[in-house]
Design an enzyme around this catalytic site. Structure first.
Site, PDB file in Angstrom:
ATOM      1  N   LYS A  76      -2.888  10.022 -37.629  1.00  0.00           N
ATOM      2  CA  LYS A  76      -4.226  10.565 -37.899  1.00  0.00           C
ATOM      3  C   LYS A  76      -4.869  10.902 -36.554  1.00  0.00           C
ATOM      4  CE  LYS A  76      -8.390   9.195 -40.540  1.00  0.00           C
ATOM      5  NZ  LYS A  76      -8.911   8.132 -41.443  1.00  0.00           N
ATOM      6  N   SER A 152     -10.714  11.584 -45.690  1.00  0.00           N
ATOM      7  CA  SER A 152     -10.455  11.040 -44.360  1.00  0.00           C
ATOM      8  C   SER A 152      -9.008  11.119 -43.881  1.00  0.00           C
ATOM      9  CB  SER A 152     -10.973   9.611 -44.321  1.00  0.00           C
ATOM     10  OG  SER A 152     -10.764   9.051 -43.071  1.00  0.00           O
ATOM     11  N   SER A 176     -10.261   5.142 -46.943  1.00  0.00           N
ATOM     12  CA  SER A 176      -9.736   6.373 -46.355  1.00  0.00           C
ATOM     13  C   SER A 176      -8.219   6.494 -46.318  1.00  0.00           C
ATOM     14  CB  SER A 176     -10.252   6.531 -44.922  1.00  0.00           C
ATOM     15  OG  SER A 176     -11.639   6.630 -44.925  1.00  0.00           O
TER      16      SER A 176
END
Lengths: 463, 82
Positions: A76, A152, A176
């Site tokens: 991420k 997210s 998320s």
């Protein structure tokens, strides 16, 4: 043979060990797939082919070994990667190239894991995700490009679901990891608070942020979790409590497992009828495996999302204070609005939310005296909302997409989301298993047993 | 007392922030008035005015916690065995 980009970590590791699959060929298969599909899925903000191939060659050269050697993953894009731009999906960090890996990245690099790139998120993991207000293009759901992705950690989940990464490391402060995992039909593990070190991760909320993993199976979650969990000296909230091996994480037999269902809370939050149907079927699978299913009560659980988001907003405001003041014009409108509005909350609000955390954590702990795993749907709706069987009864949590998620950021409990069905619209349904603090083994084992007896997690989107 | 779903205490802090008044750090820390951290951003009045439209929902969510009997409870921090 399964396409290389849809192999599990365990399968790929075995083939690599036997010399039947080269880490370089595996990395190339992913890079080609990304090249072919990511222009419509937008699961990556940055792809690093040169880095991936260099790391794959190092893995192939035999300098490292183990079950993760040569395994291609994404991170991420709020997790720092040395020499690779890390943006948090914001203009605030658009030119940031960290000189040091985040703790979790360094752990995986030491095991020969290959970095494919940086996965898409909504700005700072907290904007509304409105494409008009985002700096980067939002990720799109591979099961239906017009469906929600869960915001997210969306790029992480989309990439894993579509075969653009074998796994992804992500974060979860109010759901998320688990929400996008549920919406995209993959497995998302948010471990116990403090299990995976957060140094080098752009913070949102000190006491609600968790690092976790998104994979295509519970087995792969166990392999990845066992590799990255453990004491991070640079994270004051990190725990050094012993981390089980991946074999231990998968070994618990579901026979005699006590599953708890909180029907009063599910009535309060509600769920669409096809989610309810898949949830009931999943319980039947566990019963057939020898687990016992019983009712539990958590009297004040409906206050948990409010407490989590009150804490998250105040801590988020303070984490961003300097940038909100000095670089306001670089924030997207939505991210600025969502984060800055936390400044209207008071110290009294914060203290009250922390007291609510004490109350609800104690109630949950009481439940876990006689229950091994709390079971809920992951989200009340799938990525394309359907109709509800009955109206939810509590406006605090009714139809809230974080109703089943945020409570366990508040309490720090480990939780895993796994696919447990599909709706008639073709969208995945998620099942959440929640465990005692530091007992990831029970929920991962239960998820693994479920997946050995079902095939929902093996379904792939048509692209 | 509530004004449009916002308690008087919160509304006071909210309105003070909206018109650009700064509360002293002591007043905020005491919890007596609260809601003034937004002042730390020193936002232009038109930006602050836009944010005020978002505030009631966030304040309402926090206000739900006032329904709980929390007296005497310690603040909860997640326990981390090292």
């Amino acid at each position: 043979m399964t396409e290389p980009y849809y192999l599990s970590i365990a399968e790929a590791a075995l083939l690599i060990r036997k010399g039947e699959l080269s880490p370089v060929d595996l990395a190339r298969a992913y890079l080609e797939r990304i090249e072919q599909l990511d222009s419509k899925l937008h699961s990556y903000i940055t792809v690093v082919p040169e880095v991936a191939l260099r790391q794959a060659k190092q893995a192939a050269a035999g300098n490292q070994s183990g079950p993760l050697c040569g395994i291609p993953v994404s991170y991420k894009d709020l997790i720092a990667t040395a020499g690779i731009r890390t943006t948090a999906a914001s203009r605030v960090y658009e030119d940031w190239i960290p000189d040091k890996d985040a703790y979790v990245v360094s752990r995986l690099r030491a095991r020969g894991v290959v970095t494919l790139g940086k996965a898409t998120l909504n700005e700072f993991a907290f904007s509304s995700g409105d494409p008009k207000e985002e700096f980067f293009k939002p990720a799109r759901n591979p099961w239906n490009l017009n469906a929600r992705t869960g915001l997210s950690s969306s790029g992480s989940a989309v990439g894993v679901a579509a075969g653009l990464a074998m796994a992804s490391v992500a974060t979860d402060s109010g759901g998320s990891i688990r929400m996008p995992a549920s919406y995209c039909g993959v497995t998302g593990l948010k471990p116990t608070y403090g299990r995976i070190g957060r140094s080098g991760v752009v913070p949102l909320s000190y006491s609600c942020d968790h690092v976790g993993v998104i994979t295509r199976s519970a087995e792969d979650s166990a392999i990845l979790f066992a590799a990255v969990a453990g004491l991070d000296p640079a994270d004051p909230a990190s725990s050094g409590i012993r981390v089980p091996s991946s074999a231990e994480l998968l070994s618990r037999n579901p026979r005699g497992l006590r599953l708890g269902v909180c029907s009063s809370y599910m009535d309060a939050a509600g769920m669409e009828s096809e989610v309810a149907s898949a949830f009931r079927s999943a319980l039947d699978v566990f019963r057939s495996l020898g687990a016992a299913v019983g009712e539990v009560e958590i009297p004040h659980l409906s206050y948990a999302p409010s407490a989590d988001f009150t804490i998250l907003r105040i801590e988020g405001f303070n984490a961003h204070l300097r940038n909100l003041r000095d670089k306001r014009e670089k924030y997207g409108a939505s991210a600025f609005r969502e984060i800055a509005v936390g400044g209207f909350l008071s110290t009294a609000d914060y203290y009250r939310a922390l007291q609510a955390r004490t109350l609800i954590s104690a109630e949950l702990q009481h439940v876990f005296e006689s229950t091994d795993v709390l079971v809920t749907p992951t989200t009340p709706e799938t990525a394309i909302a359907g109709s509800y069987t009955k109206s939810p009864q509590d406006r605090k949590v009714a139809k809230s997409d974080v109703a089943y998620l945020a409570p366990f950021n508040l309490t720090g409990s480990p939780a895993i989301s796994i696919p447990c069905g599909f709706t008639t619209a073709g969208m995945p349904v998620g099942l959440q298993l929640v465990g005692r603090a530091f007992d990831e083994a029970t929920i991962i084992s239960a998820a693994h047993c479920y997946q050995q007896n079902t095939d929902w997690h093996r379904r792939r989107p048509t692209l | 007392m509530s004004i449009m779903g916002v308690t008087r205490r919160q509304a006071t802090g909210f309105l003070l922030a909206t018109v650009g008044f700064s509360l002293t750090p002591g007043a905020t820390a005491s919890g007596g008035v609260g809601g003034a951290a937004i002042d730390e951003l020193k936002l232009p009045s038109e930006v602050l005015a836009q944010l005020e439209h978002e505030a009631p929902g966030v304040l309402e969510e926090a206000r739900w916690l006032e329904e709980l009997s929390l007296e005497g409870l310690a603040p909860g921090f997640v326990f981390i065995p090292r």
